[in-house]
Design a protein around this motif. Structure first.
Motif, PDB file in Angstrom:
ATOM      1  N   ASP A  34       0.814  -1.136  -0.024  1.00 34.24           N
ATOM      2  CA  ASP A  34      -0.063   0.152  -0.132  1.00 34.24           C
ATOM      3  C   ASP A  34       0.969   1.171  -0.186  1.00 34.24           C
ATOM      4  OD1 ASP A  34      -1.991  -1.649   0.054  1.00 34.24           O
ATOM      5  OD2 ASP A  34      -2.651  -1.308   2.222  1.00 34.24           O
ATOM      6  N   THR A  35       1.938   1.173   0.558  1.00 36.06           N
ATOM      7  CA  THR A  35       2.987   2.486   0.778  1.00 36.06           C
ATOM      8  C   THR A  35       3.376   2.731  -0.736  1.00 36.06           C
ATOM      9  OG1 THR A  35       3.325   1.803   2.836  1.00 36.06           O
ATOM     10  CG2 THR A  35       4.776   3.363   2.067  1.00 36.06           C
ATOM     11  N   LEU A  36       3.893   1.758  -1.070  1.00 32.00           N
ATOM     12  CA  LEU A  36       4.378   2.104  -2.672  1.00 32.00           C
ATOM     13  C   LEU A  36       3.152   2.530  -3.454  1.00 32.00           C
ATOM     14  CD1 LEU A  36       7.172  -0.300  -3.160  1.00 32.00           C
ATOM     15  CD2 LEU A  36       7.487   2.266  -2.690  1.00 32.00           C
ATOM     16  N   ALA A  37       2.237   1.900  -3.491  1.00 31.80           N
ATOM     17  CA  ALA A  37       1.025   2.154  -4.249  1.00 31.80           C
ATOM     18  C   ALA A  37       0.633   3.552  -4.177  1.00 31.80           C
ATOM     19  CB  ALA A  37      -0.061   1.076  -4.051  1.00 31.80           C
ATOM     20  N   LEU A  38       0.525   4.086  -2.804  1.00 33.98           N
ATOM     21  CA  LEU A  38       0.221   5.522  -2.669  1.00 33.98           C
ATOM     22  C   LEU A  38       1.244   6.327  -3.421  1.00 33.98           C
ATOM     23  CD1 LEU A  38      -1.820   7.136  -1.436  1.00 33.98           C
ATOM     24  CD2 LEU A  38      -0.682   7.158   0.618  1.00 33.98           C
ATOM     25  N   GLU A  39       2.543   5.766  -3.040  1.00 32.70           N
ATOM     26  CA  GLU A  39       3.557   7.029  -3.654  1.00 32.70           C
ATOM     27  C   GLU A  39       3.187   6.958  -5.112  1.00 32.70           C
ATOM     28  OE1 GLU A  39       7.248   5.777  -2.645  1.00 32.70           O
ATOM     29  OE2 GLU A  39       6.971   5.993  -0.207  1.00 32.70           O
ATOM     30  N   ALA A  40       2.946   5.932  -5.825  1.00 27.88           N
ATOM     31  CA  ALA A  40       2.981   5.733  -7.314  1.00 27.88           C
ATOM     32  C   ALA A  40       1.358   6.525  -7.794  1.00 27.88           C
ATOM     33  CB  ALA A  40       2.646   4.365  -7.811  1.00 27.88           C
ATOM     34  N   ALA A  41       0.412   6.588  -7.007  1.00 30.38           N
ATOM     35  CA  ALA A  41      -0.546   6.995  -7.201  1.00 30.38           C
ATOM     36  C   ALA A  41      -0.415   8.622  -7.075  1.00 30.38           C
ATOM     37  CB  ALA A  41      -1.828   6.586  -6.249  1.00 30.38           C
ATOM     38  N   ASN A  42       0.463   9.092  -6.086  1.00 27.51           N
ATOM     39  CA  ASN A  42       0.397  10.388  -6.096  1.00 27.51           C
ATOM     40  C   ASN A  42       1.227  11.218  -7.306  1.00 27.51           C
ATOM     41  OD1 ASN A  42      -0.941  10.719  -3.627  1.00 27.51           O
ATOM     42  ND2 ASN A  42       0.940  10.272  -2.305  1.00 27.51           N
ATOM     43  N   LYS A  43       1.786  10.327  -7.930  1.00 32.98           N
ATOM     44  CA  LYS A  43       2.559  10.730  -9.141  1.00 32.98           C
ATOM     45  C   LYS A  43       1.675  10.927 -10.562  1.00 32.98           C
ATOM     46  CE  LYS A  43       6.927   8.968  -7.807  1.00 32.98           C
ATOM     47  NZ  LYS A  43       7.880   7.743  -8.088  1.00 32.98           N
ATOM     48  N   ILE A  44       0.599  10.454 -10.323  1.00 30.95           N
ATOM     49  CA  ILE A  44      -0.724  10.464 -11.434  1.00 30.95           C
ATOM     50  C   ILE A  44      -0.852  11.950 -11.525  1.00 30.95           C
ATOM     51  CG2 ILE A  44      -2.884   9.680 -12.343  1.00 30.95           C
ATOM     52  CD1 ILE A  44      -2.504   7.481 -10.242  1.00 30.95           C
ATOM     53  N   GLY A  45      -0.780  12.456 -12.962  1.00 31.36           N
ATOM     54  CA  GLY A  45      -1.267  13.784 -13.160  1.00 31.36           C
ATOM     55  C   GLY A  45      -2.571  14.053 -12.795  1.00 31.36           C
ATOM     56  N   ASP A  46      -2.971  15.374 -12.575  1.00 30.17           N
ATOM     57  CA  ASP A  46      -4.400  16.103 -12.339  1.00 30.17           C
ATOM     58  C   ASP A  46      -5.380  15.596 -13.232  1.00 30.17           C
ATOM     59  OD1 ASP A  46      -3.147  17.255 -10.086  1.00 30.17           O
ATOM     60  OD2 ASP A  46      -2.856  19.026 -11.251  1.00 30.17           O
ATOM     61  N   ASP A  47      -5.231  14.999 -14.427  1.00 30.00           N
ATOM     62  CA  ASP A  47      -6.110  14.815 -15.197  1.00 30.00           C
ATOM     63  C   ASP A  47      -6.863  13.541 -15.035  1.00 30.00           C
ATOM     64  OD1 ASP A  47      -3.798  13.442 -16.017  1.00 30.00           O
ATOM     65  OD2 ASP A  47      -4.302  13.384 -18.220  1.00 30.00           O
ATOM     66  N   LEU A  48      -6.246  12.719 -14.091  1.00 30.99           N
ATOM     67  CA  LEU A  48      -6.848  11.659 -13.595  1.00 30.99           C
ATOM     68  C   LEU A  48      -7.149  11.334 -11.992  1.00 30.99           C
ATOM     69  CD1 LEU A  48      -4.671   8.863 -15.382  1.00 30.99           C
ATOM     70  CD2 LEU A  48      -6.874   9.487 -16.049  1.00 30.99           C
ATOM     71  N   THR A  49      -8.114  10.860 -11.845  1.00 29.99           N
ATOM     72  CA  THR A  49      -8.588  10.659 -10.320  1.00 29.99           C
ATOM     73  C   THR A  49      -8.518   9.248  -9.942  1.00 29.99           C
ATOM     74  OG1 THR A  49     -10.942  10.737 -10.820  1.00 29.99           O
ATOM     75  CG2 THR A  49     -10.062  12.615  -9.846  1.00 29.99           C
ATOM     76  N   LEU A  50      -8.152   8.873  -8.826  1.00 29.92           N
ATOM     77  CA  LEU A  50      -7.874   7.456  -8.268  1.00 29.92           C
ATOM     78  C   LEU A  50      -9.215   7.369  -7.292  1.00 29.92           C
ATOM     79  CD1 LEU A  50      -6.139   5.447  -9.432  1.00 29.92           C
ATOM     80  CD2 LEU A  50      -4.701   6.055  -7.375  1.00 29.92           C
ATOM     81  N   ASN A  51      -9.734   6.219  -7.441  1.00 29.99           N
ATOM     82  CA  ASN A  51     -10.670   5.651  -6.273  1.00 29.99           C
ATOM     83  C   ASN A  51     -10.392   4.083  -6.295  1.00 29.99           C
ATOM     84  OD1 ASN A  51     -12.369   8.112  -6.300  1.00 29.99           O
ATOM     85  ND2 ASN A  51     -13.221   7.399  -8.666  1.00 29.99           N
ATOM     86  N   ILE A  52     -10.614   3.851  -5.021  1.00 34.19           N
ATOM     87  CA  ILE A  52     -10.154   2.052  -4.559  1.00 34.19           C
ATOM     88  C   ILE A  52     -11.335   1.689  -4.393  1.00 34.19           C
ATOM     89  CG2 ILE A  52      -9.004   0.949  -3.080  1.00 34.19           C
ATOM     90  CD1 ILE A  52      -7.070   2.873  -2.463  1.00 34.19           C
ATOM     91  N   LYS A  53     -11.814   0.641  -4.690  1.00 30.35           N
ATOM     92  CA  LYS A  53     -13.149  -0.193  -4.781  1.00 30.35           C
ATOM     93  C   LYS A  53     -12.701  -1.632  -5.164  1.00 30.35           C
ATOM     94  CE  LYS A  53     -17.922  -0.450  -6.347  1.00 30.35           C
ATOM     95  NZ  LYS A  53     -18.608   0.163  -7.276  1.00 30.35           N
ATOM     96  N   ASN A  54     -13.219  -2.522  -4.351  1.00 32.98           N
ATOM     97  CA  ASN A  54     -12.951  -4.036  -4.222  1.00 32.98           C
ATOM     98  C   ASN A  54     -11.643  -4.320  -4.539  1.00 32.98           C
ATOM     99  OD1 ASN A  54     -15.764  -4.157  -4.158  1.00 32.98           O
ATOM    100  ND2 ASN A  54     -16.274  -3.893  -6.115  1.00 32.98           N
TER     101      ASN A  54
END
Length: 135
Positions: free
Chosen positions: A106-126
């Protein structure tokens, strides 16, 4: 070994050709069905393509899909990272976050998610990252 070589050579040939999205999706589908031995041979051949065409991100993306087909999440994330280093594609960055999340990091996943550009949003589901375009 001969059948394995033939199968992976056919996959490489199909990936070399400029094809429609549907044809590429079919090739990816075949990649997901490979045995571990076939996957290893395919990755070896894709590594050759990566060396021959170091600025083409698609070879790294194909390798990521091959690794993912064997649930090698960290290896797949590494290939996508190499693709991102060539082209800062936010979808590839999101795939990295998703792979690391599915690997249980989860830690590395969150770090990677924080590098995603502003044109995408991320939701966690299932247990998956689901991408949605922000319009």
């Amino acid at each position: 070994r001969g059948d394995v070589d033939e199968v992976t050579t056919d996959i490489i040939k199909s990936l070399i050709l400029e094809q429609s999205s549907e044809s590429l999706a079919q090739a990816i589908s075949v990649i997901y069905q490979l045995s571990p031995m076939q996957t290893d041979m395919l990755l070896s051949k894709l590594n050759v393509m990566q060396r021959e065409y170091p600025n083409e991100r698609r070879w790294f993306a194909f390798a990521a899909n091959a690794a993912l087909g064997q649930s090698r999440f960290y290896e797949a994330a590494g290939y996508y990272q190499r693709a991102v280093n060539i082209d800062a594609n936010p979808y590839y960055q999101a795939f990295i976050a998703d792979l690391l999340y599915n690997a249980g990091n989860d830690t590395l996943a969150l770090e990677a998610a924080n590098k995603i550009g502003d044109d995408l949003t991320l939701n966690i589901k299932n247990s998956y990252f689901i991408l949605t375009l922000t319009l």
